[in-house]
Design a protein around this motif. Structure first.
Motif, PDB file in Angstrom:
ATOM      1  N   ASP A  61      36.288  29.552  51.465  1.00 37.57           N
ATOM      2  CA  ASP A  61      37.099  28.379  51.788  1.00 37.57           C
ATOM      3  C   ASP A  61      38.486  28.413  51.150  1.00 37.57           C
ATOM      4  O   ASP A  61      39.232  27.443  51.261  1.00 37.57           O
ATOM      5  N   MET A  62      38.812  29.526  50.473  1.00 41.51           N
ATOM      6  CA  MET A  62      40.156  29.675  49.897  1.00 41.51           C
ATOM      7  C   MET A  62      41.025  30.447  50.881  1.00 41.51           C
ATOM      8  O   MET A  62      40.739  31.609  51.186  1.00 41.51           O
ATOM      9  N   PRO A  63      42.089  29.848  51.415  1.00 42.98           N
ATOM     10  CA  PRO A  63      42.951  30.572  52.351  1.00 42.98           C
ATOM     11  C   PRO A  63      43.541  31.818  51.706  1.00 42.98           C
ATOM     12  O   PRO A  63      44.005  31.791  50.563  1.00 42.98           O
ATOM     13  N   GLY A  64      43.495  32.931  52.428  1.00 48.18           N
ATOM     14  CA  GLY A  64      44.056  34.172  51.928  1.00 48.18           C
ATOM     15  C   GLY A  64      45.536  34.273  52.248  1.00 48.18           C
ATOM     16  O   GLY A  64      45.946  34.087  53.397  1.00 48.18           O
ATOM     17  N   TYR A 122      45.229  35.565  56.023  1.00 51.64           N
ATOM     18  CA  TYR A 122      43.920  36.072  56.424  1.00 51.64           C
ATOM     19  C   TYR A 122      42.832  35.154  55.864  1.00 51.64           C
ATOM     20  O   TYR A 122      43.113  34.225  55.087  1.00 51.64           O
ATOM     21  N   ASP A 123      41.590  35.416  56.271  1.00 52.64           N
ATOM     22  CA  ASP A 123      40.434  34.662  55.780  1.00 52.64           C
ATOM     23  C   ASP A 123      39.584  35.557  54.878  1.00 52.64           C
ATOM     24  O   ASP A 123      39.509  36.772  55.070  1.00 52.64           O
ATOM     25  N   HIS A 124      38.939  34.930  53.902  1.00 51.09           N
ATOM     26  CA  HIS A 124      37.999  35.651  53.055  1.00 51.09           C
ATOM     27  C   HIS A 124      36.602  35.621  53.669  1.00 51.09           C
ATOM     28  O   HIS A 124      36.238  34.676  54.355  1.00 51.09           O
ATOM     29  N   LYS A 125      35.837  36.653  53.379  1.00 53.40           N
ATOM     30  CA  LYS A 125      34.438  36.704  53.765  1.00 53.40           C
ATOM     31  C   LYS A 125      33.582  36.319  52.561  1.00 53.40           C
ATOM     32  O   LYS A 125      33.857  36.728  51.436  1.00 53.40           O
ATOM     33  N   GLU A 126      32.548  35.549  52.825  1.00 53.87           N
ATOM     34  CA  GLU A 126      31.712  35.055  51.737  1.00 53.87           C
ATOM     35  C   GLU A 126      30.995  36.197  51.020  1.00 53.87           C
ATOM     36  O   GLU A 126      30.274  36.985  51.626  1.00 53.87           O
ATOM     37  N   ASN A 127      31.251  36.296  49.711  1.00 53.50           N
ATOM     38  CA  ASN A 127      30.568  37.272  48.849  1.00 53.50           C
ATOM     39  C   ASN A 127      30.702  38.711  49.344  1.00 53.50           C
ATOM     40  O   ASN A 127      29.778  39.514  49.189  1.00 53.50           O
ATOM     41  N   GLN A 128      31.845  39.027  49.919  1.00 49.58           N
ATOM     42  CA  GLN A 128      32.059  40.386  50.408  1.00 49.58           C
ATOM     43  C   GLN A 128      33.423  40.894  49.963  1.00 49.58           C
ATOM     44  O   GLN A 128      34.401  40.155  49.972  1.00 49.58           O
ATOM     45  N   GLU A 129      33.464  42.167  49.607  1.00 49.49           N
ATOM     46  CA  GLU A 129      34.739  42.821  49.365  1.00 49.49           C
ATOM     47  C   GLU A 129      35.354  43.227  50.703  1.00 49.49           C
ATOM     48  O   GLU A 129      34.636  43.553  51.654  1.00 49.49           O
ATOM     49  N   SER A 134      46.348  35.193  46.810  1.00 49.00           N
ATOM     50  CA  SER A 134      45.307  34.217  46.492  1.00 49.00           C
ATOM     51  C   SER A 134      43.920  34.837  46.451  1.00 49.00           C
ATOM     52  O   SER A 134      42.926  34.123  46.265  1.00 49.00           O
ATOM     53  N   SER A 135      43.845  36.152  46.625  1.00 51.46           N
ATOM     54  CA  SER A 135      42.566  36.867  46.547  1.00 51.46           C
ATOM     55  C   SER A 135      42.395  37.483  45.160  1.00 51.46           C
ATOM     56  O   SER A 135      43.360  37.625  44.402  1.00 51.46           O
ATOM     57  N   ARG A 179      52.368  56.842  52.813  1.00 51.20           N
ATOM     58  CA  ARG A 179      52.867  55.683  53.555  1.00 51.20           C
ATOM     59  C   ARG A 179      51.842  54.560  53.642  1.00 51.20           C
ATOM     60  O   ARG A 179      52.064  53.596  54.364  1.00 51.20           O
ATOM     61  N   GLU A 180      50.730  54.656  52.923  1.00 53.04           N
ATOM     62  CA  GLU A 180      49.673  53.654  53.052  1.00 53.04           C
ATOM     63  C   GLU A 180      49.327  53.047  51.695  1.00 53.04           C
ATOM     64  O   GLU A 180      49.207  53.753  50.695  1.00 53.04           O
ATOM     65  N   ILE A 181      49.177  51.724  51.708  1.00 53.22           N
ATOM     66  CA  ILE A 181      48.737  50.971  50.527  1.00 53.22           C
ATOM     67  C   ILE A 181      47.368  50.392  50.856  1.00 53.22           C
ATOM     68  O   ILE A 181      47.214  49.673  51.850  1.00 53.22           O
ATOM     69  N   ASN A 182      46.378  50.700  50.034  1.00 53.17           N
ATOM     70  CA  ASN A 182      45.030  50.162  50.225  1.00 53.17           C
ATOM     71  C   ASN A 182      44.663  49.267  49.046  1.00 53.17           C
ATOM     72  O   ASN A 182      44.818  49.659  47.885  1.00 53.17           O
ATOM     73  N   MET A 183      44.202  48.078  49.352  1.00 55.60           N
ATOM     74  CA  MET A 183      43.784  47.122  48.327  1.00 55.60           C
ATOM     75  C   MET A 183      42.411  46.575  48.678  1.00 55.60           C
ATOM     76  O   MET A 183      42.168  46.187  49.829  1.00 55.60           O
ATOM     77  N   VAL A 184      41.528  46.531  47.685  1.00 52.09           N
ATOM     78  CA  VAL A 184      40.220  45.911  47.863  1.00 52.09           C
ATOM     79  C   VAL A 184      40.326  44.467  47.368  1.00 52.09           C
ATOM     80  O   VAL A 184      40.747  44.222  46.228  1.00 52.09           O
ATOM     81  N   LEU A 185      39.950  43.529  48.230  1.00 50.83           N
ATOM     82  CA  LEU A 185      40.096  42.107  47.945  1.00 50.83           C
ATOM     83  C   LEU A 185      38.739  41.412  48.013  1.00 50.83           C
ATOM     84  O   LEU A 185      37.810  41.885  48.683  1.00 50.83           O
ATOM     85  N   SER A 186      38.666  40.268  47.370  1.00 49.27           N
ATOM     86  CA  SER A 186      37.541  39.351  47.572  1.00 49.27           C
ATOM     87  C   SER A 186      38.051  37.947  47.301  1.00 49.27           C
ATOM     88  O   SER A 186      39.125  37.761  46.724  1.00 49.27           O
TER      89      SER A 186
END
Length: 646
Positions: free
Chosen positions: A594-597, A632-639, A572-573, A583-590
């Motif tokens: 108020d949208m549940p992650g 998880y929760d999203h942060k306002e206007n932050q990656e 949902s991000s 062994r690591e997966i990195n993803m940048v999200l935003s």
């Protein structure tokens, strides 16, 4: 030649002025060109006189049709006006092809494009008029690519359906050429129309879900007009990502974010297509009306296309299908064959008194070979030249017996009572039908809708139109869709106020869009199809429902590979980047605060996810039904950086 110029625009919106002014050009060599064109259309002057009800001796005696102030005097007068409209299609084609030749002769080798306008005051219901103007250049008739100008001004539930309809009609008419936006709103040409990045983000994501394969921001930077030359003073465009001096505005971060989303998922977006078993037909002549004159009864039509197409078709059928989240394709009735339509379980045709023989026969052939055809509000009785043409009526072996016109018209339809409709209601002899085949009656009990078998298929006809301006219309359309059959939706929502779309690739991936076009939060439970297995998957996966913030959407890849052992099913991000190292997966999200992650993962080794963190803080990995869920929760206007160790 390998440089930064990848396409070249050939002129600009050439039909715009005729459309806005509702006025043709009567100067220059127009009369000579019109006369020459008529000679290619008619074998001799007698054929023209027969259809126009005129007495010309020679083609050179012909006068240009009157301008838009004079009402039609007869069906023949309307027939002449269709010729006038079709001539202008050829005129526009000749002009653009002349420019193409001039450019090619001078060594230009890049693809050419021309742009199609049509949004006005936040609505696109007149856009198809502009699309039909270029019919002599679509498909194999030219190598010009036609791009739409998407300038919605504002985005809300009032116009949530417009852009998809525009995209579908442009694609249906121009054929196998990429659909892109030549002008894609990123500012406002009018200072009092203040665009918001939030609205534009919803529109941008919806545009991907609605089939756009590319876009050109318009305007990306504000302009300064030459002194004493500007229409609106010294400034051209407002609220753009960059000012005229190159300073970034609040619209700039959105462009950055969309660029990251597209860079990460471009192949998926470009290769995904809609899957539909429902088809809605578009008939260009009903929108060939930029020069149409007043209709005051002289043409003897029961239904005038230009008078009813907005309510009955654009804001009626085509809007309610989107509100109901129906997956449907659109096809150009003048180009599609019944063989191509056979892949659809049901086909809808908006039809008035006028339709040419070829198109009527294609509808007959589709139904005769097993298709299910819904046609409204008329069974045609003439062609565009106003000559008798009743192939559909003849195939069904029936004709109308009368009509009713009443104040505040209502009908009973599909066992639903007092449904608002329009005048007139065309009625049929009840003795022609068995009781079970009657689907609609007037308040006086006359039959105005029926089902009738046609060889291996069937036709449903409603002799009026409903539109979509009451809550009572939704169950009628849904009942008709159910009656016609087939798979209606790939993605679903428990709340009609949440729009969901799913598009599929041929290699087992998909795109999921979910959007709230309302200015208040909406709660819904969604589902979509696993693109490889066909399994129905719920969103949210663990809870019964999810709250969608106002004027917000997410667009998620479905079933994309993260590692050999792990696939991402949904998120949902906004996924701005994905990187797998060892062994690591990195993803940048935003995402919206108020949208549940929620991220859903599956794979052969589901137990091998050892650890997950968001910006360095551990988040719990929940196993459910053999899959892994991250909440998880999203942060306002932050990656945010999501790290998963396997």
């Amino acid at each position: 030649n390998g440089g930064p110029v990848i396409m070249m625009q050939i002129c600009n919106e050439i039909g715009l002025f005729s459309w806005l002014a509702h006025q043709a050009d009567y100067g220059g060599d127009v009369k000579e060109r019109f006369t020459a064109w008529l000679k290619t259309r008619y074998a001799d002057i007698n054929g023209l006189n027969k259809l126009w009800a005129t007495r010309y001796t020679h083609f050179n005696d012909i006068e240009l049709p009157p301008d838009v102030d004079e009402p039609y005097s007869s069906p023949a007068d309307r027939a002449r006006d269709f010729d006038w409209h079709f001539f202008w299609k050829k005129y526009y084609a000749d002009y653009l092809l002349m420019l193409v030749k001039m450019a090619r002769d001078r060594g230009v080798t890049v693809p050419f494009y021309h742009n199609l306008p049509g949004w006005i005051y936040g609505h696109g219901h007149e856009f198809p008029v502009n699309i039909t103007m270029y019919d002599e250049l679509y498909g194999e008739k030219s190598d010009i690519i036609f791009g739409v100008d998407h300038i919605p001004e504002f985005v809300s539930h009032r116009n949530m359906h417009d852009d998809r309809i525009i995209n579908d009609i442009a694609s249906a008419m121009q054929g196998n050429k990429p659909l892109f936006a030549a002008e894609f709103q990123s500012g406002s040409r009018e200072y009092h129309v203040v665009t918001s990045p939030r609205e534009m983000e919803l529109f941008y994501k919806a545009s991907i879900a609605n089939g756009l394969k590319g876009w050109n921001y318009y305007m990306f930077s504000q302009g300064r007009n030459p002194e004493r030359k500007g229409y609106s003073g010294d400034t051209f465009y407002w609220f753009t990502p960059l000012t005229a001096e190159g300073e970034r505005t609040p619209a700039f971060p959105l462009v950055q974010k969309m660029s990251k989303i597209i860079r990460t998922h471009e192949s998926l977006f470009v290769r995904s297509e809609r899957k539909a078993e429902v088809c809605v037909l578009f008939y260009p002549p009903y929108y060939t009306s930029e020069l149409e004159r007043p209709e005051q009864g002289g043409s003897k039509l029961q239904f005038v296309p230009a008078a009813i197409r907005k309510q009955a078709y654009f804001d009626g059928l085509l809007k309610v299908l989107q509100v109901l989240n129906i997956d449907y394709d659109m096809a150009d009735l003048t180009k599609v064959s019944h063989q191509c339509l056979e892949k659809y379980k049901q086909v809808w045709a908006f039809s008035t008194d006028e339709m040419n023989a070829h198109e009527q026969q294609e509808l007959v052939n589709y139904a005769s070979t097993g298709g299910k055809l819904m046609i409204y509000p008329a069974l045609p009785d003439r062609d565009l030249s106003q000559q008798p043409c009743t192939m559909l009526r003849d195939a069904l072996q029936l004709s109308a017996s009368g009509k009713e016109v009443i104040d505040s018209p209502l009908i009973d339809v599909m066992r639903l009572k007092d449904i608002k409709c329009a005048n007139p209601q065309i009625t049929f002899d009840a003795s022609t039908f068995e009781k079970k085949d009657v689907i609609a009656t007037t308040l006086n009990g006359k039959v105005c809708g029926f089902v009738k078998n046609l060889k291996e298929g069937e036709v449903i006809h409603l002799g009026t139109w409903l539109g979509f301006d009451t809550e009572g219309h939704k169950p009628v359309y849904q009942a008709l869709l159910n009656r016609l059959g087939g798979n209606l939706r790939n993605a679903t929502s428990s709340n009609d106020n949440i729009t969901v779309r799913q598009r599929f690739t041929t290699d087992g991936r998909a795109v999921l869009f979910a959007g709230n076009y309302f200015n208040e939060a909406q709660t819904a439970a969604l589902s979509y199809k696993h693109p490889k297995t066909g399994e129905t998957i719920a969103f949210p996966y663990l809870k019964e429902e999810c709250t969608f913030p106002p004027l917000y959407a997410f667009i998620s890849p479905v079933n994309i590979e993260l590692t050999q052992d792990h696939n991402l099913l949904h998120c949902s991000s906004d996924l701005l980047s994905i990187e797998s190292k060892g062994r690591e997966i990195n993803m940048v999200l935003s995402g919206d605060r108020d949208m549940p992650g929620e991220m859903l993962l599956e794979g052969k080794n589901k137990d091998r996810i050892m650890y997950a963190s968001l910006d360095g803080l551990e988040i719990k990995v929940i196993q459910h039904n053999g899959r892994n869920v991250l909440i998880y929760d999203h942060k306002e206007n932050q990656e945010m950086l999501l790290s998963i160790k396997v």
